[in-house]
Design a protein around this motif. Sequence first.
Motif, PDB file in Angstrom:
ATOM      1  N   ASP A   1       0.841  -1.212   0.000  1.00  0.00           N
ATOM      2  CA  ASP A   1       0.000   0.000   0.000  1.00  0.00           C
ATOM      3  C   ASP A   1       0.867   1.250   0.000  1.00  0.00           C
ATOM      4  O   ASP A   1       0.618   2.196  -0.757  1.00  0.00           O
ATOM      5  CB  ASP A   1      -0.926   0.007   1.222  1.00  0.00           C
ATOM      6  N   SER A   2       1.882   1.246   0.840  1.00  0.00           N
ATOM      7  CA  SER A   2       2.784   2.391   0.929  1.00  0.00           C
ATOM      8  C   SER A   2       3.598   2.556  -0.353  1.00  0.00           C
ATOM      9  O   SER A   2       3.780   3.673  -0.849  1.00  0.00           O
ATOM     10  CB  SER A   2       3.729   2.206   2.127  1.00  0.00           C
ATOM     11  N   LEU A   3       4.067   1.418  -0.910  1.00  0.00           N
ATOM     12  CA  LEU A   3       4.889   1.478  -2.117  1.00  0.00           C
ATOM     13  C   LEU A   3       4.082   1.967  -3.317  1.00  0.00           C
ATOM     14  O   LEU A   3       4.560   2.780  -4.118  1.00  0.00           O
ATOM     15  CB  LEU A   3       5.497   0.101  -2.400  1.00  0.00           C
ATOM     16  N   TYR A   4       2.852   1.492  -3.448  1.00  0.00           N
ATOM     17  CA  TYR A   4       1.978   1.959  -4.535  1.00  0.00           C
ATOM     18  C   TYR A   4       1.711   3.461  -4.405  1.00  0.00           C
ATOM     19  O   TYR A   4       1.805   4.209  -5.390  1.00  0.00           O
ATOM     20  CB  TYR A   4       0.649   1.207  -4.519  1.00  0.00           C
ATOM     21  N   ALA A   5       1.361   3.899  -3.195  1.00  0.00           N
ATOM     22  CA  ALA A   5       1.023   5.313  -2.979  1.00  0.00           C
ATOM     23  C   ALA A   5       2.217   6.216  -3.283  1.00  0.00           C
ATOM     24  O   ALA A   5       2.084   7.244  -3.959  1.00  0.00           O
ATOM     25  CB  ALA A   5       0.553   5.517  -1.541  1.00  0.00           C
ATOM     26  N   ASP A   6       3.373   5.814  -2.792  1.00  0.00           N
ATOM     27  CA  ASP A   6       4.581   6.614  -3.007  1.00  0.00           C
ATOM     28  C   ASP A   6       4.958   6.662  -4.493  1.00  0.00           C
ATOM     29  O   ASP A   6       5.329   7.716  -5.022  1.00  0.00           O
ATOM     30  CB  ASP A   6       5.733   6.015  -2.192  1.00  0.00           C
ATOM     31  N   SER A   7       4.820   5.523  -5.168  1.00  0.00           N
ATOM     32  CA  SER A   7       5.186   5.446  -6.587  1.00  0.00           C
ATOM     33  C   SER A   7       4.227   6.265  -7.454  1.00  0.00           C
ATOM     34  O   SER A   7       4.645   6.947  -8.399  1.00  0.00           O
ATOM     35  CB  SER A   7       5.194   3.989  -7.047  1.00  0.00           C
ATOM     36  N   ARG A   8       2.937   6.201  -7.146  1.00  0.00           N
ATOM     37  CA  ARG A   8       1.953   6.995  -7.896  1.00  0.00           C
ATOM     38  C   ARG A   8       2.220   8.494  -7.737  1.00  0.00           C
ATOM     39  O   ARG A   8       2.112   9.271  -8.700  1.00  0.00           O
ATOM     40  CB  ARG A   8       0.536   6.660  -7.423  1.00  0.00           C
ATOM     41  N   LYS A   9       2.578   8.902  -6.521  1.00  0.00           N
ATOM     42  CA  LYS A   9       2.852  10.311  -6.261  1.00  0.00           C
ATOM     43  C   LYS A   9       4.056  10.780  -7.077  1.00  0.00           C
ATOM     44  O   LYS A   9       4.038  11.864  -7.671  1.00  0.00           O
ATOM     45  CB  LYS A   9       3.102  10.521  -4.771  1.00  0.00           C
ATOM     46  N   LYS A  10       5.100   9.958  -7.119  1.00  0.00           N
ATOM     47  CA  LYS A  10       6.299  10.325  -7.871  1.00  0.00           C
ATOM     48  C   LYS A  10       6.029  10.337  -9.375  1.00  0.00           C
ATOM     49  O   LYS A  10       6.619  11.122 -10.117  1.00  0.00           O
ATOM     50  CB  LYS A  10       7.432   9.360  -7.541  1.00  0.00           C
ATOM     51  N   ALA A  11       5.122   9.468  -9.817  1.00  0.00           N
ATOM     52  CA  ALA A  11       4.801   9.389 -11.249  1.00  0.00           C
ATOM     53  C   ALA A  11       4.034  10.618 -11.735  1.00  0.00           C
ATOM     54  O   ALA A  11       4.008  10.895 -12.938  1.00  0.00           O
ATOM     55  CB  ALA A  11       3.994   8.127 -11.531  1.00  0.00           C
ATOM     56  N   GLU A  12       3.439  11.372 -10.820  1.00  0.00           N
ATOM     57  CA  GLU A  12       2.670  12.553 -11.211  1.00  0.00           C
ATOM     58  C   GLU A  12       3.541  13.615 -11.885  1.00  0.00           C
ATOM     59  O   GLU A  12       3.058  14.416 -12.680  1.00  0.00           O
ATOM     60  CB  GLU A  12       1.981  13.151  -9.982  1.00  0.00           C
ATOM     61  N   ASN A  13       4.815  13.621 -11.551  1.00  0.00           N
ATOM     62  CA  ASN A  13       5.732  14.623 -12.111  1.00  0.00           C
ATOM     63  C   ASN A  13       6.509  14.101 -13.314  1.00  0.00           C
ATOM     64  O   ASN A  13       7.458  14.749 -13.767  1.00  0.00           O
ATOM     65  CB  ASN A  13       6.715  15.081 -11.026  1.00  0.00           C
ATOM     66  N   ILE A  14       6.113  12.927 -13.812  1.00  0.00           N
ATOM     67  CA  ILE A  14       6.800  12.313 -14.955  1.00  0.00           C
ATOM     68  C   ILE A  14       5.895  12.421 -16.180  1.00  0.00           C
ATOM     69  O   ILE A  14       4.687  12.187 -16.102  1.00  0.00           O
ATOM     70  CB  ILE A  14       7.144  10.837 -14.646  1.00  0.00           C
ATOM     71  N   HIS A  15       6.481  12.753 -17.320  1.00  0.00           N
ATOM     72  CA  HIS A  15       5.681  13.038 -18.508  1.00  0.00           C
ATOM     73  C   HIS A  15       5.755  11.970 -19.592  1.00  0.00           C
ATOM     74  O   HIS A  15       4.872  11.900 -20.445  1.00  0.00           O
ATOM     75  CB  HIS A  15       6.102  14.395 -19.093  1.00  0.00           C
ATOM     76  N   THR A  16       6.803  11.150 -19.582  1.00  0.00           N
ATOM     77  CA  THR A  16       6.934  10.105 -20.604  1.00  0.00           C
ATOM     78  C   THR A  16       7.297   8.781 -19.958  1.00  0.00           C
ATOM     79  O   THR A  16       7.844   8.747 -18.846  1.00  0.00           O
ATOM     80  CB  THR A  16       8.030  10.465 -21.638  1.00  0.00           C
TER      81      THR A  16
END
Length: 326
Positions: free
Chosen positions: A50-65
């Motif tokens: 749960d923590s790993l998914y949440a953290d990864s999704r948050k970091k992916a928000e600033n990625i464009h490709t």
Amino acid sequence: MKRFYFLITGVLILIHINANAQTDSVKNYVVSALDLMKAKSVNKHRINWDSLYADSRKKAENIHTIRETYPLIKNILGALKDAHSNFFPPEMVQAYTLGYRATGQEFPVIESKMIEDQIAYIRLPGIACYHFAEWDEFVNTFYRKLEELNAQKPKGWILDLRDNEGGMFYPMFAALSPMLDQQNVIGTIDAEGQYAIFKYNTKGDLYEGKPIAHHFNIKKVPQQIRKPIVVMVNKKTSSSGEFCTVAFAGQKNVTVIGQNTMGLTSGNQEYKLSDGAFLVLTTGNIVDRNKKEYSKIGEGFSPQVQLKDLSDAGYMKTASGILLKK
């Protein structure tokens, strides 16, 4: 003016839609990698998903490709805390599938010779490509050299696995099969405690568990080797090289000499992602014919005879002494 206004508005809407679609594509790519890790990793029960998914999704928000997600995915793999999981971008995958010669690399050299006292020596190098014709060539070359040595009626055999840093285990296992005394000598155990045993038959069929994993096109299968064998290993014997070593554990006509192997004793599986990249996951740990599990990173396989003199002369002297006594 209204027509111009609606045109500009329409363009802005399309840009917004495309931006959202690209963001969704990036997030889906990261989530699909996480889903594979959660399903297949040997350490999946040790992770707070749960923590790993949440953290990864948050970091992916600033990625464009999608390509920009590669460092993030490599970082996520570190959370699995195993020694083998990795990520290969599409261009690296293509190099693996093209093979050695197409990419200007030297094909692995299988050295073989008769040494003093009528002892046969053969070296099995690692093979790190995903080109099946080259797998066939590797196995058939090893078989041919076994036959040539066997025709000279050796008193014993030396199999040199020193500096074998691994690569693809399937062709190595197929090559070694005439030196093994039985099937069911090597396998893996996954996070659920399920075994997948490697088996290989004289038709060229290799199994990992129940399903057939690969078929080799074999020209001629050499006769089984029953004379005493000394297997040489060192600290650089790692990964699939260690799989090869463990396959001999408990074989009565075999003595392993040298020093503890590197300790990358885990099994891996490649999973292709949507852009052609490979997510390589550690899915299990090695088990030998007695179901002993090799799970501790860095411990490696311990030879029956530990050597202090690690020179070629030291290895050869010890191996010859063991074989001549037998």
